[in-house]
Design an enzyme around this catalytic site. Sequence first.
Site, PDB file in Angstrom:
ATOM      1  N   SER A 148      43.324  -1.654  43.422  1.00 11.86           N
ATOM      2  CA  SER A 148      44.003  -0.381  43.671  1.00 11.86           C
ATOM      3  C   SER A 148      45.488  -0.635  43.988  1.00 11.86           C
ATOM      4  O   SER A 148      46.193  -1.207  43.160  1.00 11.86           O
ATOM      5  CB  SER A 148      43.269   0.379  44.788  1.00 11.86           C
ATOM      6  OG  SER A 148      43.674   1.720  44.815  1.00 11.86           O
ATOM      7  N   ASP A 224      35.825   6.746  38.471  1.00 15.64           N
ATOM      8  CA  ASP A 224      36.786   6.628  39.574  1.00 15.64           C
ATOM      9  C   ASP A 224      37.449   7.982  39.822  1.00 15.64           C
ATOM     10  O   ASP A 224      38.025   8.566  38.907  1.00 15.64           O
ATOM     11  CB  ASP A 224      37.831   5.573  39.181  1.00 15.64           C
ATOM     12  CG  ASP A 224      38.737   5.170  40.334  1.00 15.64           C
ATOM     13  OD1 ASP A 224      39.178   6.069  41.087  1.00 15.64           O
ATOM     14  OD2 ASP A 224      39.007   3.970  40.464  1.00 15.64           O
ATOM     15  N   HIS A 256      35.492   3.906  42.728  1.00 19.11           N
ATOM     16  CA  HIS A 256      36.695   3.161  43.111  1.00 19.11           C
ATOM     17  C   HIS A 256      36.435   2.123  44.196  1.00 19.11           C
ATOM     18  O   HIS A 256      37.333   1.352  44.542  1.00 19.11           O
ATOM     19  CB  HIS A 256      37.749   4.167  43.601  1.00 19.11           C
ATOM     20  CG  HIS A 256      39.134   3.587  43.743  1.00 19.11           C
ATOM     21  ND1 HIS A 256      39.878   3.186  42.653  1.00 19.11           N
ATOM     22  CD2 HIS A 256      39.904   3.340  44.837  1.00 19.11           C
ATOM     23  CE1 HIS A 256      41.047   2.715  43.075  1.00 19.11           C
ATOM     24  NE2 HIS A 256      41.094   2.794  44.395  1.00 19.11           N
TER      25      HIS A 256
END
Lengths: 277, 277
Positions: A148, A224, A256
């Site tokens: 991320s 996600d 995610h």
Amino acid sequence: MNEIRLVSESRCFGGVQRTYEHDSASCACPMRFAVFLPGGADGVPALYWLSGLTCTEENFVVKAGAQRPAAELGIALIVPDTSPRGVDIPGQDEEIDVGSGAGFYVNATRAPWAAHYRMYDYVATELVDVVNANLPVDPGRKSICGHSMGGHGALLVGTRQAEQYRSVSAFSPICAASRSEWGRNALAQYLGDDENAWREYDVSEAIRRQPSAHTLLVDQGGNDPFLDQLRPGDLQAACEASGQPLRYTERPGYDHGYFFVSSFMERHIRYHAEALG
Amino acid sequence: MNEIRLVSESRCFGGVQRTYEHDSASCACPMRFAVFLPGGADGVPALYWLSGLTCTEENFVVKAGAQRPAAELGIALIVPDTSPRGVDIPGQDEEIDVGSGAGFYVNATRAPWAAHYRMYDYVATELVDVVNANLPVDPGRKSICGHSMGGHGALLVGTRQAEQYRSVSAFSPICAASRSEWGRNALAQYLGDDENAWREYDVSEAIRRQPSAHTLLVDQGGNDPFLDQLRPGDLQAACEASGQPLRYTERPGYDHGYFFVSSFMERHIRYHAEALG
């Protein structure tokens, strides 16, 4: 200057999982990082892991299940925190995407952040020096990976300083920080209003300017909820435009979180192990 | 009565990691449990995991790395919380070894605990019924495992109801709750002052009374700071005295935490997989 202090230590998969603290010059505060050293480690290669928003140095080492393949393949794992901590900056704990847990791997130039938030220099230079000076790793063999915001950091550091890393990979990276709401909020605070300055820290822009010889390995969950923040299409377009090799895989149904990351962790560790020799 | 409500769901190692909530009759409150179902699961065997002090249904599924071998071997993982939650009992959040996060897998008989703290019935009967009624598991194939207080719970349930479990294992179990400071505090609160009642919930006493045909698999960290609470020697002596088969291994250097548990998780999953067929 490079002295480190042991905070905790646990035996793990025949090696050792440690947390260290040291006085960071880049961040002008004490910083923590986690380390996994495989058993009998001496001169082992190191994989740096950069974590995402809200994480500390702890999340990855507890949740990702990386120690098992790292132990098997003889790779050290180096896991920094995601921002300065315990400093005194108004508003540092108010937003998810700015301040504590959200350093975004940039060198802030705008007050009050610039006094501490120099996470690019911290992870790309200072931490590497500290690790090389104190731990039984081979300074000539390192790779970088992240998730991320940390995927953004890994792709950024790994392509901007490509010659220093054997391989570069990411899970669900923020692919274009200057076009992501999270990133725009953070970059405006850290760098000010001139969007040209933001582009220096935008992964897709960096790859368009200067592709590297690495084949970037990227896994992205198909379910996600943050795809509009992550913008994987921007990364794919940038790689195609600049000739940057990319192995991008969408994983249907995965979201995610670390249940996704852990599912494909061994794949990434093996990819890095091959490059690290 | 057996209705369950989905709280969260994430794809994980080709299967699915879920959290459910349901209204528990045993505990007279809503209870949560976590479930991992391997991909294409239908009629799969189930491994029940009982967690230790302070844990919820979340710790194990985030930290233990069990989903990878469970996915490979086609085993469902069922992970209850460690106590009733959100009930109104004075002092329930004040001590580490009594109340929230510390159900000790007993049926409390003393007020005010008896109204809710019936964790033995909950994990040994009610949860099993709820799981069998709602999830694609084979009711005829289940095993049980746990850590610390949950190791005590797994050995207790697994030997007291031995015919219902194919295999029984534990990490760092509390081996003699009636002689452990944690256990004595809990048992006095839950059962009152008559220590004869405590022995019913003491693993070593239970094994002395009635050994099972299982070969119990137990791993214990050699550097565990809680050895005086766990008393693994009491378990070994009870097994030797009663002829209970035991495969006990001390792991030098390992402590009490999930870095230890995760290091030997695959070994336990494979042990159960063999028994589950």
